[in-house]
Design an enzyme around this catalytic site. Structure first.
Site, PDB file in Angstrom:
ATOM      1  N   ALA A  55       5.092   7.087   1.075  1.00  0.00           N
ATOM      2  CA  ALA A  55       4.754   8.396   0.504  1.00  0.00           C
ATOM      3  C   ALA A  55       5.844   9.414   0.851  1.00  0.00           C
ATOM      4  O   ALA A  55       6.228  10.246   0.012  1.00  0.00           O
ATOM      5  CB  ALA A  55       3.393   8.862   1.023  1.00  0.00           C
TER       6      ALA A  55
ATOM      7  N   HIS B  77       0.842  -1.197   0.000  1.00  0.00           N
ATOM      8  CA  HIS B  77       0.000   0.000   0.000  1.00  0.00           C
ATOM      9  C   HIS B  77       0.879   1.250   0.000  1.00  0.00           C
ATOM     10  O   HIS B  77       1.931   1.277   0.628  1.00  0.00           O
ATOM     11  CB  HIS B  77      -0.894   0.044   1.244  1.00  0.00           C
ATOM     12  CG  HIS B  77      -1.841  -1.125   1.348  1.00  0.00           C
ATOM     13  ND1 HIS B  77      -2.356  -1.755   0.247  1.00  0.00           N
ATOM     14  CD2 HIS B  77      -2.356  -1.746   2.427  1.00  0.00           C
ATOM     15  CE1 HIS B  77      -3.165  -2.727   0.659  1.00  0.00           C
ATOM     16  NE2 HIS B  77      -3.161  -2.741   1.972  1.00  0.00           N
ATOM     17  N   LEU B  78       0.382   2.286  -0.682  1.00  0.00           N
ATOM     18  CA  LEU B  78       1.117   3.558  -0.719  1.00  0.00           C
ATOM     19  C   LEU B  78       0.711   4.372   0.516  1.00  0.00           C
ATOM     20  O   LEU B  78       0.001   5.356   0.430  1.00  0.00           O
ATOM     21  CB  LEU B  78       0.801   4.291  -2.028  1.00  0.00           C
ATOM     22  CG  LEU B  78       1.581   5.564  -2.363  1.00  0.00           C
ATOM     23  CD1 LEU B  78       3.034   5.475  -1.952  1.00  0.00           C
ATOM     24  CD2 LEU B  78       1.470   5.865  -3.828  1.00  0.00           C
ATOM     25  N   HIS B  79       1.200   3.930   1.686  1.00  0.00           N
ATOM     26  CA  HIS B  79       0.824   4.589   2.940  1.00  0.00           C
ATOM     27  C   HIS B  79       1.887   5.615   3.340  1.00  0.00           C
ATOM     28  O   HIS B  79       2.714   6.016   2.532  1.00  0.00           O
ATOM     29  CB  HIS B  79       0.554   3.547   4.029  1.00  0.00           C
ATOM     30  CG  HIS B  79       1.645   2.526   4.152  1.00  0.00           C
ATOM     31  ND1 HIS B  79       2.915   2.854   4.568  1.00  0.00           N
ATOM     32  CD2 HIS B  79       1.671   1.202   3.878  1.00  0.00           C
ATOM     33  CE1 HIS B  79       3.653   1.766   4.585  1.00  0.00           C
ATOM     34  NE2 HIS B  79       2.938   0.760   4.156  1.00  0.00           N
ATOM     35  N   ALA B  80       1.863   6.024   4.591  1.00  0.00           N
ATOM     36  CA  ALA B  80       2.644   7.198   5.011  1.00  0.00           C
ATOM     37  C   ALA B  80       4.145   7.088   4.735  1.00  0.00           C
ATOM     38  O   ALA B  80       4.740   7.998   4.158  1.00  0.00           O
ATOM     39  CB  ALA B  80       2.406   7.469   6.500  1.00  0.00           C
TER      40      ALA B  80
END
Lengths: 130, 86
Positions: B20, B14-17
Site C-alpha cells: 500500500a 494481499h494488499l497489506h501495509a
C-alpha cells in the site's frame, strides 16, 4: 534535492515510539526523517521535555516537522515544547498514533509539504480499518 | 483535456501495509488522480490507510481508474507496483 517533512513520535514508551518508527521506515521508505521521543530521560514510562525538544530539532530538515503524541502527558509535553520553540514550521497533530503516523509518513516520503502531511494524519481519524 | 484510463489487476499478494505504501509512492508521481476499486469499495491511491482498508486479498482483482493528463502512465505505474507485490 527534495526536503522531506520530519516526523516526531512522542510516546510514553521508548519501545512503542521506536517500534512505530521502524514500521514507518518499512512502509514509507528510508529517505524519511522520523525521530522517536519515547519514555523519560531515565528510560522509564513517561515523557521527557528534553527528548521531545531534541527530536524536533533533529527532525527539522527545513520542510517542517509534524509532531504526533500518543496520549495524555505526551500531548502536554509536546505542547510545552512547541510553546517554547514557537516556530510555524513545527505543528502538533491530533490523530491516531499508529494510523496517523503511517498516513503522514507515506505521503511525506513522496515529497509532500507539511500541510499535506498534516491533512493525511488528520484524515486517519475517519478511516475505518474494517 | 482530461484523459481517463482503467485497468484490472489480479493481486499476487494481499494488499497489506508495504505494498500500500508503494502504491502511494507510485501514484504521487503523477498529476492524475488514481482510484482503486475492490468489492464495491473505492480508495484514492494516495491514501495509504484507505488502500489498506480495501482489504484486498491475494488472487482477487482490483480495478484501477485514473483521470488527468497522465492517466494512462499513472495507471500503468500503480498496476506495475500491484503486480509485483509480495
Amino acid at each position: 534535492m527534495t526536503r522531506f517533512v520530519g516526523i516526531v513520535l512522542v510516546s510514553h514508551s521508548a519501545e512503542l515510539a521506536a517500534g512505530l518508527r521502524e514500521l514507518l521506515s518499512q512502509v514509507g521508505g528510508a529517505s524519511l526523517t522520523v525521530e522517536a521521543a519515547g519514555g523519560t530521560d531515565e528510560g522509564g514510562i513517561g515523557t521527557s521535555y528534553d527528548l521531545v525538544r531534541a527530536a524536533i530539532e533533529k527532525a527539522d530538515g527545513g520542510a517542517g516537522v509534524l509532531v504526533l503524541p500518543d496520549l495524555g502527558s505526551s500531548v502536554l509535553t509536546a505542547r510545552a515544547v512547541l510553546d517554547d520553540i514557537a516556530t510555524p514550521g513545527v505543528v502538533i497533530v491530533d490523530a491516531p498514533f499508529v494510523e496517523g503516523a503511517l498516513a503522514a509518513a507515506v505521503i511525506a516520503a513522496t515529497g509532500a509539504d507539511l500541510a499535506t502531511a498534516v491533512a493525511a494524519a488528520e484524515e486517519a481519524r475517519d478511516v475505518r480499518k474494517l | 483535456m482530461s484523459v481517463s484510463s482503467e485497468t484490472a489487476v489480479v493481486l499476487p499478494a494481499h494488499l497489506h501495509a508495504r505494498p500500500a505504501g508503494q502504491v502511494v509512492q507510485a501514484a504521487a508521481r503523477f498529476q492524475a488522480e488514481v482510484e482503486i476499486e475492490y468489492a464495491g469499495k473505492v480508495a484514492n491511491a494516495r491514501g495509504v490507510l484507505a488502500v489498506m482498508a480495501l482489504g484486498a486479498t491475494a488472487g482477487t482483482t482490483v480495478t484501477l481508474r485514473a483521470s488527468g493528463p497522465d492517466a494512462a502512465e499513472a495507471v500503468d505505474a500503480v498496476a506495475a507496483v500491484l503486480s509485483a507485490a509480495s
